[in-house]
Scaffold this motif. Sequence first.
Motif, PDB file in Angstrom:
ATOM      1  N   ALA A 101       0.992   3.486 -38.501  1.00  0.00           N
ATOM      2  CA  ALA A 101      -0.082   2.779 -37.787  1.00  0.00           C
ATOM      3  C   ALA A 101      -1.396   2.821 -38.559  1.00  0.00           C
ATOM      4  N   ASP A 102      -1.575   3.818 -39.427  1.00  0.00           N
ATOM      5  CA  ASP A 102      -2.793   3.907 -40.240  1.00  0.00           C
ATOM      6  C   ASP A 102      -2.787   2.897 -41.384  1.00  0.00           C
ATOM      7  N   GLY A 103      -1.605   2.380 -41.725  1.00  0.00           N
ATOM      8  CA  GLY A 103      -1.507   1.453 -42.845  1.00  0.00           C
ATOM      9  C   GLY A 103      -1.126   0.044 -42.449  1.00  0.00           C
ATOM     10  N   LEU A 104      -1.045  -0.207 -41.136  1.00  0.00           N
ATOM     11  CA  LEU A 104      -0.683  -1.525 -40.632  1.00  0.00           C
ATOM     12  C   LEU A 104      -1.725  -2.022 -39.652  1.00  0.00           C
ATOM     13  N   ARG A 105      -1.770  -3.336 -39.479  1.00  0.00           N
ATOM     14  CA  ARG A 105      -2.537  -3.925 -38.373  1.00  0.00           C
ATOM     15  C   ARG A 105      -1.540  -4.111 -37.228  1.00  0.00           C
ATOM     16  N   MET A 106      -1.661  -3.279 -36.221  1.00  0.00           N
ATOM     17  CA  MET A 106      -0.600  -3.143 -35.233  1.00  0.00           C
ATOM     18  C   MET A 106      -0.466  -4.335 -34.293  1.00  0.00           C
ATOM     19  N   ARG A 159       8.482   0.507 -38.748  1.00  0.00           N
ATOM     20  CA  ARG A 159       7.060   0.438 -39.093  1.00  0.00           C
ATOM     21  C   ARG A 159       6.815   0.963 -40.508  1.00  0.00           C
ATOM     22  N   GLN A 160       7.487   2.052 -40.829  1.00  0.00           N
ATOM     23  CA  GLN A 160       7.280   2.621 -42.165  1.00  0.00           C
ATOM     24  C   GLN A 160       7.820   1.680 -43.241  1.00  0.00           C
ATOM     25  N   ARG A 161       8.955   1.035 -42.969  1.00  0.00           N
ATOM     26  CA  ARG A 161       9.497   0.078 -43.944  1.00  0.00           C
ATOM     27  C   ARG A 161       8.592  -1.144 -44.066  1.00  0.00           C
ATOM     28  N   ARG A 166       4.361  -4.236 -47.084  1.00  0.00           N
ATOM     29  CA  ARG A 166       2.952  -4.648 -47.159  1.00  0.00           C
ATOM     30  C   ARG A 166       2.324  -4.181 -48.473  1.00  0.00           C
ATOM     31  N   ASN A 167       2.699  -2.995 -48.934  1.00  0.00           N
ATOM     32  CA  ASN A 167       2.134  -2.447 -50.161  1.00  0.00           C
ATOM     33  C   ASN A 167       2.752  -3.021 -51.436  1.00  0.00           C
ATOM     34  N   LEU A 168       4.037  -3.328 -51.381  1.00  0.00           N
ATOM     35  CA  LEU A 168       4.738  -3.716 -52.612  1.00  0.00           C
ATOM     36  C   LEU A 168       4.717  -5.214 -52.884  1.00  0.00           C
TER      37      LEU A 168
END
Length: 260
Positions: A101-106, A159-161, A166-168
């Motif tokens: 949740a810290d790395g996504l726009r939920m 969510r983690q995947r 989102r990063n790659l």
Amino acid sequence: MTLSHTPLLRAAGVGKRYGSQTALQEASFELWPGEVLAIVGESGSGKTTLLNTLAARLRPDEGQILFQGRDGALQDVHTMSQAQQRLLARTDWGFVHQHAADGLRMDVSAGANVCERLMGLGQRHYGELRTQAEEWLRRVEIDPIRIDDAPRTFSGGMRQRLQIARNLVTQPRLVFMDEPTSGLDVSVQARLLDLLRQLTQQMQLAVVIVTHDLAVARLLAHRMVVMQRGRIVESGLTDQVLDDPQHPYTQLLVASVLQP
């Protein structure tokens, strides 16, 4: 690993204090293109502080963090302008948070989460963006039918995947990961680790991963550094460090894992 004559990242004598408390002291190592480096140690050992200084999220009090630019030159990331740091963070770098949740726009769609970095680099064609988002959902084992669903409707593992996709999506050269498997069920962890191993190999990614789990380090990392009380007390090839630890603290860590 990709062969190179210049390290992709170099930490040189990095230190960080909080008032009278020393959180990080004289941390030095090099990371090479395509290499996965694990930073291990117990809670409070300084590993997350080190990760955040490497990723320019926290300014060190001493030392340098040098990153190899596209021109091959090493530049101190903490002397860059904020604009240069932001560009680096959405192009050559990625950051996978412990809590997705810290790395996504939920509250926006999965597809919008994946495409946000691409749009930040100027891509605007809706059809092309959606195609890339669907492709990356497939690559991280999320059914593209979920492209319009918000991450708040996803399980923890999904969510983690999604955060990884989102990063790659911008094809970074270096990704920082902070305990990416922590808090997930064992079966979900295993699936995520297998995915991370595949993607790092396929993309020849350099990765710095913080973990308290030595099994994660053994599975993913070529090399590892062991931290205790803000210092790197041992470093080397992962199998070498885990199979024949030299420092008493590393020996204690390994022994604690082997205990029934």
